[in-house]
Scaffold this active site. Structure first.
Site, PDB file in Angstrom:
ATOM      1  N   ARG A  88       1.074  -1.086  -0.099  1.00 35.14           N
ATOM      2  CA  ARG A  88       0.220   0.060   0.125  1.00 35.14           C
ATOM      3  C   ARG A  88       0.973   1.206   0.006  1.00 35.14           C
ATOM      4  O   ARG A  88       2.024   1.138   1.048  1.00 35.14           O
ATOM      5  CB  ARG A  88      -0.938  -0.130   1.363  1.00 35.14           C
ATOM      6  CG  ARG A  88      -1.899  -1.191   1.162  1.00 35.14           C
ATOM      7  CD  ARG A  88      -3.242  -1.065   2.342  1.00 35.14           C
ATOM      8  NE  ARG A  88      -4.150  -0.003   1.556  1.00 35.14           N
ATOM      9  CZ  ARG A  88      -4.961   0.463   2.444  1.00 35.14           C
ATOM     10  NH1 ARG A  88      -5.084   0.025   3.784  1.00 35.14           N
ATOM     11  NH2 ARG A  88      -5.907   1.453   2.179  1.00 35.14           N
ATOM     12  N   ASP A 238      -2.420   9.096   7.324  1.00 36.60           N
ATOM     13  CA  ASP A 238      -1.531   8.167   6.798  1.00 36.60           C
ATOM     14  C   ASP A 238      -0.424   8.694   6.622  1.00 36.60           C
ATOM     15  O   ASP A 238       0.649   8.033   6.570  1.00 36.60           O
ATOM     16  CB  ASP A 238      -2.489   7.673   5.610  1.00 36.60           C
ATOM     17  CG  ASP A 238      -3.575   6.729   6.127  1.00 36.60           C
ATOM     18  OD1 ASP A 238      -4.581   7.116   6.351  1.00 36.60           O
ATOM     19  OD2 ASP A 238      -3.071   5.479   6.130  1.00 36.60           O
ATOM     20  N   ASN A 248      -5.238  11.396   4.544  1.00 35.63           N
ATOM     21  CA  ASN A 248      -6.251  10.373   5.356  1.00 35.63           C
ATOM     22  C   ASN A 248      -7.196   9.724   4.470  1.00 35.63           C
ATOM     23  O   ASN A 248      -7.360  10.294   3.174  1.00 35.63           O
ATOM     24  CB  ASN A 248      -6.649  11.087   6.517  1.00 35.63           C
ATOM     25  CG  ASN A 248      -7.330  10.244   7.747  1.00 35.63           C
ATOM     26  OD1 ASN A 248      -6.636   9.159   7.933  1.00 35.63           O
ATOM     27  ND2 ASN A 248      -8.555  10.295   8.034  1.00 35.63           N
ATOM     28  N   LYS A 249      -8.028   8.904   4.807  1.00 33.10           N
ATOM     29  CA  LYS A 249      -9.158   8.216   4.153  1.00 33.10           C
ATOM     30  C   LYS A 249      -9.972   9.496   3.364  1.00 33.10           C
ATOM     31  O   LYS A 249     -10.231  10.340   3.844  1.00 33.10           O
ATOM     32  CB  LYS A 249     -10.026   7.685   5.176  1.00 33.10           C
ATOM     33  CG  LYS A 249     -11.318   6.888   4.527  1.00 33.10           C
ATOM     34  CD  LYS A 249     -10.798   5.821   3.348  1.00 33.10           C
ATOM     35  CE  LYS A 249      -9.889   4.944   3.937  1.00 33.10           C
ATOM     36  NZ  LYS A 249      -9.315   4.166   2.694  1.00 33.10           N
TER      37      LYS A 249
HETATM   38  O1  MRU Z   1      -7.476   2.462   3.881  1.00 32.10           O
HETATM   39  P1  MRU Z   1      -7.435   2.219   5.219  1.00 32.10           P
HETATM   40  O2  MRU Z   1      -8.622   1.551   6.116  1.00 32.10           O
HETATM   41  O3  MRU Z   1      -6.050   1.817   5.863  1.00 32.10           O
HETATM   42  O4  MRU Z   1      -7.283   3.813   5.808  1.00 32.10           O
HETATM   43  C1  MRU Z   1      -6.994   3.953   7.228  1.00 32.10           C
HETATM   44  C2  MRU Z   1      -7.300   5.398   7.404  1.00 32.10           C
HETATM   45  O5  MRU Z   1      -7.371   6.367   6.722  1.00 32.10           O
HETATM   46  C3  MRU Z   1      -6.913   6.049   8.891  1.00 32.10           C
HETATM   47  O6  MRU Z   1      -7.637   7.228   9.134  1.00 32.10           O
HETATM   48  C4  MRU Z   1      -5.552   6.175   9.013  1.00 32.10           C
HETATM   49  O7  MRU Z   1      -4.598   5.165   8.593  1.00 32.10           O
HETATM   50  C5  MRU Z   1      -5.112   6.455  10.626  1.00 32.10           C
HETATM   51  S1  MRU Z   1      -5.028   5.171  11.572  1.00 32.10           S
HETATM   52  C6  MRU Z   1      -4.637   5.333  13.044  1.00 32.10           C
END
Ligand code: MRU
Length: 351
Positions: A88, A238, A248-249
């Protein structure tokens, strides 16, 4: 505590986040390839959890190797790291954890270590990262819990909880800590299309802890803010660039704009391992594009017409100007972030 991932004599055991909340089942990864697969398929997800998983994946690479010395293992080690790093692209914690294993390996190589020593050192380093992650979440919680109101609605997006870390969580750690401090918080969890981390995972883990939680569809936040039902927003990250922009997401940027418009504080909680000072601004953060099937289908059922165009970026970038504060385990950062990041880094890591 929610068992996101655990080291066992056979390998790494992951709670299967693709099956929550309806089924609590576990996946055992006994090889580094299997760890890579669970990261790609999002059995485990969330920036800190991905990083520590990759570290354990590197350890499994050494444990399963037939090499006798660090030197003999080196070409395999390079492949193991490349495979895990290719899972990823956005969460910098993944690369941070692999780099840490690389530094350990470089020392072992120079010292002419046996494979047994490599294995022990890798498992021990991964355990250290695991412990540090939980400690960082607790510390973020202590700093961030003070910032939340004594009473009110707190919106969060995606899952930045125990399930995204080795335990306690970043954004949800802040919420947990506020609740532990006696604050009366009602959490609003954005469902977080398309993978539904909010509806499935945030709702599940907060309910496990008995925290007042309401799931809303992603398009409801503006209306709730306007109605005065949200007093603060707290999300994870992230990757945080040197200027404070962060990824972030997908959908986080929308929430940040809405918060600013409604005069609501918008907090980002993330460990120091999420800060990437080598990335100058958010524009340079690589954004993962995921399989269109996550958008076209849900629960195996097709939702969209055959052949329609699909866009599925997994993350977005929120410019630093929307961020009220960044909560880390070392303290709370405020704008201008380029300065506050540098200052906190040098005060906690003197050269
Ligand atoms: O695609 P994901 O579920 O890995 O995305 C996660 C996020 O966007 C979280 O908000 C981020 O990793 C912070 S986790 C403490």
């Amino acid at each position: 505590m929610i068992p996101t991932l655990a080291w066992t004599p056979e390998g790494v055991r992951f709670i299967d986040q693709t099956r929550l909340p309806l089924e609590e089942s576990y996946v055992l990864a006994t090889t580094f390839e299997q760890v890579a697969d669970v990261i790609v398929t999002m059995v485990v997800r969330g920036a800190p959890a991905i990083g520590v998983s990759a570290a354990y994946g590197v350890a499994l690479g050494a444990l399963r190797s037939k090499s006798k010395t660090a030197e003999e293992f080196e070409p395999e080690f390079v492949k193991v790291c490349a495979r895990l790093a290719g899972t990823r692209p956005t969460a910098v914690n993944l690369f941070w954890a692999i780099d840490r294993m690389k530094r350990i390996f470089a020392g072992l190589l120079v010292g002419g270590a046996s494979i047994e020593r490599v294995r022990d050192a890798f498992v021990s380093e991964a355990h250290t990262m695991y412990g540090e992650d939980i400690a960082a979440c607790k510390s973020m919680g202590a700093f961030g819990g003070d910032l939340l109101p004594a009473e009110g609605g707190v919106l969060t997006h995606c899952n930045a909880g125990a399930l995204a870390t080795c335990g306690y969580g970043t954004a949800l750690g802040v919420i947990r800590s506020a609740v532990e401090k006696g604050k009366k918080i009602r959490v609003y969890a954005d469902e977080t299309r398309p993978f539904l981390q909010g509806a499935r995972l945030t709702a599940w883990e907060l309910m496990e802890d008995g925290i007042d939680t309401t799931v809303i569809c992603d398009n409801m936040a503006a209306s709730l803010m306007r109605a005065g039902r949200i007093q603060a927003v707290v999300v994870g990250a992230d990757r945080i660039a040197a200027n404070g922009d962060f990824a972030n997401k997908i959908g986080t940027y929308n929430v940040a704009i809405l918060a600013k418009e409604h005069g609501i504080p918008f907090y980002v909680a993330a460990p120091w391992s999420t800060i990437d000072t080598a990335t100058p601004t958010g524009d340079a953060i690589p954004i993962e594009e995921r399989n269109p099937v996550e958008v076209t289908h849900h629960g195996g059922k097709q939702l969209t017409p055959n052949g329609v165009g699909i866009c599925n970026p997994a993350f977005d970038v929120t410019p630093a100007r929307y961020v009220t504060a960044i909560i880390t385990e070392r303290g709370v950062l405020r704008a201008p972030y380029a300065d506050s990041l540098k200052k906190l880094d040098s005060s906690t890591n003197p050269a």
